[in-house]
Write a protein that holds these residues in place. Sequence first.
Motif, PDB file in Angstrom:
ATOM      1  N   UNK A  75      23.874  18.184 -24.755  1.00  0.00           N
ATOM      2  CA  UNK A  75      24.861  18.909 -25.560  1.00  0.00           C
ATOM      3  C   UNK A  75      26.287  18.476 -25.223  1.00  0.00           C
ATOM      4  N   UNK A  76      26.542  18.172 -23.950  1.00  0.00           N
ATOM      5  CA  UNK A  76      27.859  17.660 -23.557  1.00  0.00           C
ATOM      6  C   UNK A  76      28.112  16.308 -24.216  1.00  0.00           C
ATOM      7  N   UNK A  77      27.134  15.430 -24.131  1.00  0.00           N
ATOM      8  CA  UNK A  77      27.264  14.101 -24.723  1.00  0.00           C
ATOM      9  C   UNK A  77      27.451  14.188 -26.236  1.00  0.00           C
ATOM     10  N   UNK A  78      26.619  14.983 -26.882  1.00  0.00           N
ATOM     11  CA  UNK A  78      26.696  15.106 -28.349  1.00  0.00           C
ATOM     12  C   UNK A  78      28.024  15.726 -28.780  1.00  0.00           C
ATOM     13  N   UNK A  79      28.506  16.699 -28.034  1.00  0.00           N
ATOM     14  CA  UNK A  79      29.787  17.330 -28.362  1.00  0.00           C
ATOM     15  C   UNK A  79      30.930  16.321 -28.288  1.00  0.00           C
ATOM     16  N   UNK A  80      30.944  15.514 -27.241  1.00  0.00           N
ATOM     17  CA  UNK A  80      31.991  14.493 -27.116  1.00  0.00           C
ATOM     18  C   UNK A  80      31.867  13.433 -28.204  1.00  0.00           C
ATOM     19  N   UNK A  81      30.639  13.060 -28.551  1.00  0.00           N
ATOM     20  CA  UNK A  81      30.443  12.065 -29.606  1.00  0.00           C
ATOM     21  C   UNK A  81      30.940  12.591 -30.948  1.00  0.00           C
ATOM     22  N   UNK A  82      30.626  13.846 -31.262  1.00  0.00           N
ATOM     23  CA  UNK A  82      31.099  14.430 -32.518  1.00  0.00           C
ATOM     24  C   UNK A  82      32.614  14.619 -32.504  1.00  0.00           C
ATOM     25  N   UNK A  83      33.172  14.881 -31.336  1.00  0.00           N
ATOM     26  CA  UNK A  83      34.635  15.005 -31.230  1.00  0.00           C
ATOM     27  C   UNK A  83      35.303  13.692 -31.626  1.00  0.00           C
ATOM     28  N   UNK A  84      34.755  12.588 -31.162  1.00  0.00           N
ATOM     29  CA  UNK A  84      35.307  11.280 -31.511  1.00  0.00           C
ATOM     30  C   UNK A  84      35.199  11.039 -33.014  1.00  0.00           C
ATOM     31  N   UNK A  85      34.061  11.399 -33.597  1.00  0.00           N
ATOM     32  CA  UNK A  85      33.882  11.215 -35.042  1.00  0.00           C
ATOM     33  C   UNK A  85      34.896  12.038 -35.823  1.00  0.00           C
ATOM     34  N   UNK A  86      35.060  13.301 -35.450  1.00  0.00           N
ATOM     35  CA  UNK A  86      36.014  14.169 -36.145  1.00  0.00           C
ATOM     36  C   UNK A  86      37.438  13.634 -35.982  1.00  0.00           C
ATOM     37  N   UNK A  87      37.802  13.244 -34.773  1.00  0.00           N
ATOM     38  CA  UNK A  87      39.163  12.737 -34.554  1.00  0.00           C
ATOM     39  C   UNK A  87      39.419  11.443 -35.318  1.00  0.00           C
ATOM     40  N   UNK A  88      38.405  10.617 -35.496  1.00  0.00           N
ATOM     41  CA  UNK A  88      38.589   9.351 -36.197  1.00  0.00           C
ATOM     42  C   UNK A  88      38.656   9.502 -37.712  1.00  0.00           C
ATOM     43  N   UNK A  89      37.926  10.467 -38.276  1.00  0.00           N
ATOM     44  CA  UNK A  89      37.792  10.517 -39.729  1.00  0.00           C
ATOM     45  C   UNK A  89      38.438  11.724 -40.400  1.00  0.00           C
ATOM     46  N   UNK A  90      38.855  12.705 -39.654  1.00  0.00           N
ATOM     47  CA  UNK A  90      39.548  13.864 -40.236  1.00  0.00           C
ATOM     48  C   UNK A  90      41.010  13.762 -39.850  1.00  0.00           C
ATOM     49  N   UNK A 100      36.761  20.709 -34.750  1.00  0.00           N
ATOM     50  CA  UNK A 100      36.550  20.526 -33.310  1.00  0.00           C
ATOM     51  C   UNK A 100      36.101  21.822 -32.656  1.00  0.00           C
ATOM     52  N   UNK A 101      36.699  22.935 -33.070  1.00  0.00           N
ATOM     53  CA  UNK A 101      36.284  24.236 -32.546  1.00  0.00           C
ATOM     54  C   UNK A 101      34.845  24.534 -32.951  1.00  0.00           C
ATOM     55  N   UNK A 102      34.507  24.269 -34.201  1.00  0.00           N
ATOM     56  CA  UNK A 102      33.151  24.506 -34.690  1.00  0.00           C
ATOM     57  C   UNK A 102      32.121  23.643 -33.951  1.00  0.00           C
ATOM     58  N   UNK A 103      32.435  22.376 -33.756  1.00  0.00           N
ATOM     59  CA  UNK A 103      31.526  21.470 -33.042  1.00  0.00           C
ATOM     60  C   UNK A 103      31.302  21.971 -31.618  1.00  0.00           C
ATOM     61  N   UNK A 104      32.382  22.344 -30.942  1.00  0.00           N
ATOM     62  CA  UNK A 104      32.242  22.832 -29.566  1.00  0.00           C
ATOM     63  C   UNK A 104      31.419  24.116 -29.509  1.00  0.00           C
ATOM     64  N   UNK A 105      31.636  25.020 -30.449  1.00  0.00           N
ATOM     65  CA  UNK A 105      30.881  26.273 -30.462  1.00  0.00           C
ATOM     66  C   UNK A 105      29.400  26.040 -30.746  1.00  0.00           C
ATOM     67  N   UNK A 106      29.102  25.142 -31.669  1.00  0.00           N
ATOM     68  CA  UNK A 106      27.709  24.856 -32.013  1.00  0.00           C
ATOM     69  C   UNK A 106      26.970  24.288 -30.808  1.00  0.00           C
ATOM     70  N   UNK A 107      27.578  23.327 -30.121  1.00  0.00           N
ATOM     71  CA  UNK A 107      26.882  22.724 -28.985  1.00  0.00           C
ATOM     72  C   UNK A 107      26.855  23.650 -27.771  1.00  0.00           C
ATOM     73  N   UNK A 108      27.846  24.497 -27.628  1.00  0.00           N
ATOM     74  CA  UNK A 108      27.807  25.502 -26.564  1.00  0.00           C
ATOM     75  C   UNK A 108      26.671  26.492 -26.823  1.00  0.00           C
ATOM     76  N   UNK A 109      26.552  26.946 -28.072  1.00  0.00           N
ATOM     77  CA  UNK A 109      25.474  27.879 -28.426  1.00  0.00           C
ATOM     78  C   UNK A 109      24.108  27.220 -28.262  1.00  0.00           C
ATOM     79  N   UNK A 110      23.992  25.955 -28.648  1.00  0.00           N
ATOM     80  CA  UNK A 110      22.722  25.241 -28.497  1.00  0.00           C
ATOM     81  C   UNK A 110      22.335  25.099 -27.024  1.00  0.00           C
ATOM     82  N   UNK A 111      23.289  24.753 -26.190  1.00  0.00           N
ATOM     83  CA  UNK A 111      23.005  24.615 -24.753  1.00  0.00           C
ATOM     84  C   UNK A 111      22.628  25.966 -24.144  1.00  0.00           C
ATOM     85  N   UNK A 112      23.374  27.007 -24.496  1.00  0.00           N
ATOM     86  CA  UNK A 112      23.077  28.332 -23.942  1.00  0.00           C
ATOM     87  C   UNK A 112      21.704  28.834 -24.392  1.00  0.00           C
ATOM     88  N   UNK A 113      21.400  28.666 -25.674  1.00  0.00           N
ATOM     89  CA  UNK A 113      20.095  29.112 -26.179  1.00  0.00           C
ATOM     90  C   UNK A 113      18.964  28.308 -25.542  1.00  0.00           C
TER      91      UNK A 113
END
Length: 134
Positions: A75-90, A100-113
């Motif tokens: 989840x840490x790796x995927x969150x950072x990878x999606x952060x790069x994608x969002x920063x590059x294309x948005x 970025x907030x949504x991506x972090x929340x989704x992966x935090x929730x996935x890791x916690x669950x």
Amino acid sequence: MSGRVQYKRGVRVSQRHGAGEWAIERVALLILMPLGLWVAFSAYGLAGAGYEAVRAWFANGVNATLACITMVVFCTFASLAWKVIVEDYIHQPRNKALLLTLVNLVFLALAAASVFFIVRLALGSAPLPAGIGA
């Protein structure tokens, strides 16, 4: 990100932000490589096994711990990878911050669950409360 944008020979000079995230991504990937092999071999070994066999597998502390570590690192790796994608294309700052907030929340929730349900299985509890998903 403060200060004037600098150029050298017509090319924007890097402000060197993001180098730490790049290093964390690489370390997470190095950790995920052996864990990925472990997951593949474990999944192959558990293929066709019944619920009780899988529960017994998770009851082993080493397996449960490695499964939790795998999910948190993934989840840490995927969150950072999606952060790069969002920063590059948005490019709109408001949309970028929201995504970025949504991506972090989704992966935090996935890791916690994931950790929550792995611990429940390891302790011998049912994966879901009675009556849900029946």
